[in-house]
Design an enzyme around this catalytic site. Structure first.
Site, mmCIF file in Angstrom:
data_model
loop_
_atom_site.group_PDB
_atom_site.id
_atom_site.type_symbol
_atom_site.label_atom_id
_atom_site.label_comp_id
_atom_site.label_asym_id
_atom_site.label_seq_id
_atom_site.Cartn_x
_atom_site.Cartn_y
_atom_site.Cartn_z
ATOM 1 N N GLY A 1 43.333 52.727 53.891
ATOM 2 C CA GLY A 1 42.142 51.931 53.672
ATOM 3 C C GLY A 1 42.523 50.473 53.495
ATOM 4 O O GLY A 1 43.675 50.145 53.199
ATOM 5 N N CYS A 2 41.560 49.582 53.673
ATOM 6 C CA CYS A 2 41.852 48.152 53.572
ATOM 7 C C CYS A 2 42.217 47.742 52.148
ATOM 8 O O CYS A 2 43.262 47.131 51.911
ATOM 9 C CB CYS A 2 40.681 47.334 54.103
ATOM 10 S SG CYS A 2 39.049 47.820 53.484
ATOM 11 N N TYR A 3 41.367 48.088 51.181
ATOM 12 C CA TYR A 3 41.683 47.764 49.790
ATOM 13 C C TYR A 3 42.985 48.422 49.334
ATOM 14 O O TYR A 3 43.827 47.768 48.706
ATOM 15 C CB TYR A 3 40.551 48.204 48.863
ATOM 16 C CG TYR A 3 39.274 47.400 48.919
ATOM 17 C CD1 TYR A 3 39.264 46.030 48.648
ATOM 18 C CD2 TYR A 3 38.056 48.018 49.193
ATOM 19 C CE1 TYR A 3 38.078 45.302 48.668
ATOM 20 C CE2 TYR A 3 36.866 47.301 49.213
ATOM 21 C CZ TYR A 3 36.878 45.942 48.947
ATOM 22 O OH TYR A 3 35.705 45.228 48.956
#
Length: 317
Positions: free
Chosen positions: A117-119
């Site tokens: 995921g990005c975060y």
């Protein structure tokens, strides 16, 4: 080209899928195959594409990604899933090649790869090296504060900001969300960050399309050996030595900054880490800067594809 591996993007019309396609179009070391748009919801047609490809990249919601995986019967097909469905699942290699010295090999050897995921990419990049080095106690409660461009929320959030006819349209310049502290990225952050205690994650969205900052504030006195900022910086530098896509800013560069632009790495597969803070005050502010659609999504997927197929890891990036 005739013998180049075939790659199918299931969900190529979405935000991440489109960016992956842009990175792959024109490459001569692989063949990009596509399904007839009229047959995107035809399970038989999708199954045929999924099983005829050497590698597939799933850019779908969790349930649809699980369905797609169930359609793959070819044991030689590599699946790279960009959803959250398998990021903490057994039998799936986590697609952050820079996680540790063994992760790139695990990705190369696996037929099932879960794209980060990005975060979590930013959070784990800051945390895992410090846990591995014995600086950050695995049981220490940590917090991640983050801001993303609105593309990080997918089609629904993009519409919320861009479509004035949307029921939840907003003109807000910035808002916080995940108020119940139950964001779906937290288990991923905890597992791959090497943490024993569930971290607190406080995300926010700004009125700009893409770009992301993830922060982890720390009291130096809570860390093993009461390290200095230089000690923390050295651990990060050692962990990412030789990595093409992860850079640790020098302490001098960090000290010279007074602000940090979340859009600073847009359009790249790069991740840049900063160590801010005050030794005198006994506090550190660790920051990861990345493009949520780059190293946080499409760029990472292409990097994982290259590794899995034995191609130049930087191709298309």
């Amino acid at each position: 080209m005739a013998n180049a591996p075939k790659v199918f993007i299931d969900g190529e019309a979405g935000t991440t899928g489109l960016q992956i396609r842009e990175r792959l179009v024109g490459r001569t070391d692989l063949q990009l195959i596509s399904i007839d748009p009229d047959k995107r919801k035809d399970a038989d047609a999708r199954a045929e594409m999924l099983n005829s490809a050497d590698a597939v990249i799933l850019c779908l919601p969790d349930d649809a990604a699980k369905e797609a995986v169930s359609l793959v019967s070819n044991p030689n097909t590599v699946i790279i899933d960009a959803s959250t469905a398998y990021r903490t699942a057994e039998g799936w290699a986590y697609g952050f090649a820079e996680l540790d010295s063994e992760q790139r090999g695990k990705i190369a050897a696996s037929k099932r790869i879960s794209n980060p995921g990005c975060y979590p990419t930013g959070a784990i990049a800051l945390t895992r090296p410090l846990v591995s080095a014995g600086i950050l106690p695995a049981e220490l409660p940590v917090s991640y504060n983050a801001v993303s461009g609105y593309t990080g929320g997918g089609k629904a959030m993009i519409a919320q900001f861009e479509d004035e006819s949307a029921a939840d349209h907003t003109r807000a310049p910035y808002f916080i969300y995940g108020l119940s502290l139950s964001h779906k990225h937290v288990p991923e952050m905890q597992k791959h960050g090497g943490l024993l205690t569930r971290p607190i994650f406080t995300p926010a969205v700004g009125r700009y399309a893409q770009g992301m900052i993830v922060e982890m504030p720390l009291h130096l006195s809570t860390l093993n050996g009461a390290p200095s900022l230089a000690d923390i910086h050295a651990a990060l530098v050692k962990h990412y030595k030789g990595e093409a896509f992860v850079e640790v800013a020098s302490l001098d560069e960090a000290k010279a900054l007074t602000t940090l632009d979340p859009e600073g790495l847009n359009g790249t597969n790069r991740l840049k880490l900063f160590v801010f803070g005050s030794d005198a005050g006994g506090q550190a502010r660790l920051v990861a800067l990345l493009d949520n659609l780059g190293k946080g999504a499409s760029g990472a997927a292409v990097q994982n594809l290259n590794i899995a197929l034995g191609l130049d890891e930087a191709a298309g990036l």
